[in-house]
Design an enzyme around this catalytic site. Structure first.
Site, PDB file in Angstrom:
ATOM      1  N   PHE A  62       0.803  -1.231   0.000  1.00 30.97           N
ATOM      2  CA  PHE A  62       0.000   0.000   0.000  1.00 30.97           C
ATOM      3  C   PHE A  62       0.828   1.270   0.000  1.00 30.97           C
ATOM      4  O   PHE A  62       0.287   2.355   0.027  1.00 30.97           O
ATOM      5  CB  PHE A  62      -0.914   0.017   1.244  1.00 30.97           C
ATOM      6  CG  PHE A  62      -1.726  -1.237   1.412  1.00 30.97           C
ATOM      7  CD1 PHE A  62      -2.366  -1.832   0.334  1.00 30.97           C
ATOM      8  CD2 PHE A  62      -1.840  -1.831   2.668  1.00 30.97           C
ATOM      9  CE1 PHE A  62      -3.112  -2.982   0.499  1.00 30.97           C
ATOM     10  CE2 PHE A  62      -2.581  -2.982   2.835  1.00 30.97           C
ATOM     11  CZ  PHE A  62      -3.215  -3.579   1.747  1.00 30.97           C
ATOM     12  N   ALA A  64       4.596   3.694  -0.822  1.00 27.35           N
ATOM     13  CA  ALA A  64       5.839   3.987  -1.544  1.00 27.35           C
ATOM     14  C   ALA A  64       6.715   4.838  -0.644  1.00 27.35           C
ATOM     15  O   ALA A  64       6.213   5.750   0.033  1.00 27.35           O
ATOM     16  CB  ALA A  64       5.522   4.749  -2.828  1.00 27.35           C
ATOM     17  N   TRP A  65       8.009   4.553  -0.615  1.00 30.42           N
ATOM     18  CA  TRP A  65       8.966   5.390   0.104  1.00 30.42           C
ATOM     19  C   TRP A  65      10.365   5.108  -0.377  1.00 30.42           C
ATOM     20  O   TRP A  65      10.645   4.055  -0.952  1.00 30.42           O
ATOM     21  CB  TRP A  65       8.818   5.289   1.628  1.00 30.42           C
ATOM     22  CG  TRP A  65       8.796   3.900   2.247  1.00 30.42           C
ATOM     23  CD1 TRP A  65       8.743   2.690   1.607  1.00 30.42           C
ATOM     24  CD2 TRP A  65       8.785   3.597   3.640  1.00 30.42           C
ATOM     25  NE1 TRP A  65       8.716   1.677   2.507  1.00 30.42           N
ATOM     26  CE2 TRP A  65       8.737   2.189   3.774  1.00 30.42           C
ATOM     27  CE3 TRP A  65       8.817   4.371   4.793  1.00 30.42           C
ATOM     28  CZ2 TRP A  65       8.725   1.551   5.015  1.00 30.42           C
ATOM     29  CZ3 TRP A  65       8.805   3.733   6.027  1.00 30.42           C
ATOM     30  CH2 TRP A  65       8.755   2.340   6.140  1.00 30.42           C
ATOM     31  N   HIS A  73      25.657  19.597   2.169  1.00 30.51           N
ATOM     32  CA  HIS A  73      25.747  20.813   1.357  1.00 30.51           C
ATOM     33  C   HIS A  73      25.394  20.501  -0.094  1.00 30.51           C
ATOM     34  O   HIS A  73      26.182  20.717  -1.019  1.00 30.51           O
ATOM     35  CB  HIS A  73      27.140  21.434   1.513  1.00 30.51           C
ATOM     36  CG  HIS A  73      27.419  21.827   2.924  1.00 30.51           C
ATOM     37  ND1 HIS A  73      27.311  23.122   3.382  1.00 30.51           N
ATOM     38  CD2 HIS A  73      27.715  21.070   4.003  1.00 30.51           C
ATOM     39  CE1 HIS A  73      27.558  23.147   4.679  1.00 30.51           C
ATOM     40  NE2 HIS A  73      27.810  21.911   5.090  1.00 30.51           N
ATOM     41  N   HIS A  77      20.735  24.937  -0.134  1.00 28.34           N
ATOM     42  CA  HIS A  77      21.078  24.505   1.222  1.00 28.34           C
ATOM     43  C   HIS A  77      21.520  25.636   2.124  1.00 28.34           C
ATOM     44  O   HIS A  77      21.757  26.751   1.680  1.00 28.34           O
ATOM     45  CB  HIS A  77      22.115  23.380   1.179  1.00 28.34           C
ATOM     46  CG  HIS A  77      23.509  23.829   0.848  1.00 28.34           C
ATOM     47  ND1 HIS A  77      23.980  23.909  -0.433  1.00 28.34           N
ATOM     48  CD2 HIS A  77      24.540  24.188   1.652  1.00 28.34           C
ATOM     49  CE1 HIS A  77      25.245  24.308  -0.406  1.00 28.34           C
ATOM     50  NE2 HIS A  77      25.605  24.503   0.850  1.00 28.34           N
ATOM     51  N   HIS A  83      30.092  24.802   9.876  1.00 28.53           N
ATOM     52  CA  HIS A  83      30.628  24.411   8.573  1.00 28.53           C
ATOM     53  C   HIS A  83      32.075  24.880   8.406  1.00 28.53           C
ATOM     54  O   HIS A  83      32.857  24.267   7.694  1.00 28.53           O
ATOM     55  CB  HIS A  83      29.757  24.992   7.466  1.00 28.53           C
ATOM     56  CG  HIS A  83      30.195  24.665   6.080  1.00 28.53           C
ATOM     57  ND1 HIS A  83      30.656  23.424   5.707  1.00 28.53           N
ATOM     58  CD2 HIS A  83      30.261  25.440   4.960  1.00 28.53           C
ATOM     59  CE1 HIS A  83      30.977  23.443   4.423  1.00 28.53           C
ATOM     60  NE2 HIS A  83      30.766  24.648   3.950  1.00 28.53           N
ATOM     61  N   HIS A 213      32.384  32.263   3.610  1.00 27.17           N
ATOM     62  CA  HIS A 213      32.355  31.203   4.617  1.00 27.17           C
ATOM     63  C   HIS A 213      33.117  31.632   5.872  1.00 27.17           C
ATOM     64  O   HIS A 213      32.612  31.534   6.999  1.00 27.17           O
ATOM     65  CB  HIS A 213      32.979  29.919   4.064  1.00 27.17           C
ATOM     66  CG  HIS A 213      32.126  29.195   3.076  1.00 27.17           C
ATOM     67  ND1 HIS A 213      32.052  29.530   1.751  1.00 27.17           N
ATOM     68  CD2 HIS A 213      31.296  28.126   3.226  1.00 27.17           C
ATOM     69  CE1 HIS A 213      31.220  28.706   1.127  1.00 27.17           C
ATOM     70  NE2 HIS A 213      30.745  27.852   1.996  1.00 27.17           N
TER      71      HIS A 213
HETATM   72  C1  23J Z   1      33.301  22.936   1.468  1.00 25.85           C
HETATM   73  C2  23J Z   1      34.476  23.529   1.105  1.00 25.85           C
HETATM   74  C3  23J Z   1      34.459  24.686   0.368  1.00 25.85           C
HETATM   75  C4  23J Z   1      33.236  25.235   0.014  1.00 25.85           C
HETATM   76  C5  23J Z   1      32.031  24.662   0.386  1.00 25.85           C
HETATM   77  C6  23J Z   1      32.081  23.495   1.109  1.00 25.85           C
HETATM   78  C7  23J Z   1      30.711  25.266   0.019  1.00 25.85           C
HETATM   79  O1  23J Z   1      30.590  26.097  -0.815  1.00 25.85           O
HETATM   80  C8  23J Z   1      29.476  24.893   0.759  1.00 25.85           C
HETATM   81  O2  23J Z   1      28.608  24.211   0.225  1.00 25.85           O
HETATM   82  O3  23J Z   1      29.362  25.318   1.888  1.00 25.85           O
HETATM   83  S1  23J Z   1      33.210  26.704  -0.924  1.00 25.85           S
HETATM   84 MN    MN Z   2      27.352  24.819   2.041  1.00 27.73          MN
END
Ligand code: 23J
Ligand code: MN
Length: 264
Positions: A62, A64-65, A73, A77, A83, A213
């Site tokens: 019954f 679906a999954w 990332h 996202h 990070h 970042h």
């Molecule tokens: C890991 C290393 C470098 C970068 C990134 C990830 C990303 O751009 C991310 O998706 O956060 S530049």
């Molecule tokens: Mn990222």
């Protein structure tokens, strides 16, 4: 107007369509463009896999999954402070510990689509941002700043989306000074891009490598990548809902980014 009145007005607007929900996420699947790092640095983001558990058949008549295999990332996202090494010690810096109040916030949309079309290595400067503020109004504390480049038009073609040649990837992004300005002077919530990451394609070679970042997460702030449909957002006035999955100790997460905009 009390907050109850405000929410009631918003409820009406959502139901009567005068507030429209814009989908700012790209499709997430095996064809989603993924970040490629230089081979000496690290493994690339693993390919996204969607595996069927059952589909109304012998293994489950019954239902679906599927089960998924994907990097945090991947696709549209969210980048959490953990990070990056500069944000690693914040107790509220992983996706499961960020205050959820920050997952719903006003968005400033800086239109760089013309510049990005003319120069894929276009870098947004503090002068650009200040000129934008003079025209549209100041960026306020706790607000998102989103760089509109219309790069989402390349989302179905990884080669075009990453735009790499023998000299590396060529995609637009912020200067280090812009992120510093947004963090120190504007106290912005974070920075969002329509490209594969929050940084420009060439940012690995900048004086501070990957300054978006480095500086966002150093300030315990957030990044958004691979956003779509920013052309449908006003410069000011949209509310962005961008909530990561509550992955334990997660450094980021795919999101369904949604913008609430006035229907015009
Ligand atoms: C890991 C290393 C470098 C970068 C990134 C990830 C990303 O751009 C991310 O998706 O956060 S530049
Ligand atoms: Mn990222």
């Amino acid at each position: 107007m009390t907050a109850t009145d405000t929410l009631a007005a918003m409820a009406l607007g959502l139901l009567d369509g005068s507030i429209r929900v814009v989908d700012c996420s790209a499709p997430l699947g095996p064809d989603t463009p993924l970040l490629k790092l230089p081979p000496e640095l690290a493994d690339d983001t693993p390919k996204i896999e969607i595996h069927e558990i059952s589909r109304y058949g012998d293994r489950g008549p019954f239902w679906a999954w599927n089960w998924l295999k994907l990097g945090e990332h991947s696709g549209t996202h969210y980048d959490a402070p953990h990070h990056w090494i500069t944000g690693k010690d914040y107790p509220d810096g992983s996706v499961d510990t960020v205050n959820p109040q920050f997952f719903v916030a006003p968005a400033n949309v800086i239109d760089c689509s013309r510049e990005a079309a003319e120069d894929p290595d276009f870098l947004l400067t503090v002068e650009h941002v200040k000129a934008w503020e003079a025209e549209h109004g100041a960026i306020k504390e706790g607000e998102w700043v989103l760089m509109r480049t219309d790069w989402d038009q390349y989302n179905t073609d990884e080669a075009k989306f990453l735009n790499a040649d023998e000299t590396g990837p060529h995609t637009p992004g912020p200067t280090a000074e812009v992120i510093q300005y947004l963090m120190d002077e504007k106290k912005a919530l974070g920075w969002g891009s329509q490209c594969i990451g929050t940084d420009a394609g060439a940012a690995g070679g900048f004086a501070i490598p990957f300054p978006a970042h480095n500086l966002l997460h150093k300030a315990n702030r957030y990044g958004l990548a691979s956003l779509t449909n920013l052309r449908e957002l006003p410069a000011k006035g949209a509310i962005l809902i961008a909530a990561p999955l509550k992955i334990v100790n997660g450094t980021g997460s795919p999101i369904r980014a949604l913008a609430l905009v006035p229907a015009t």
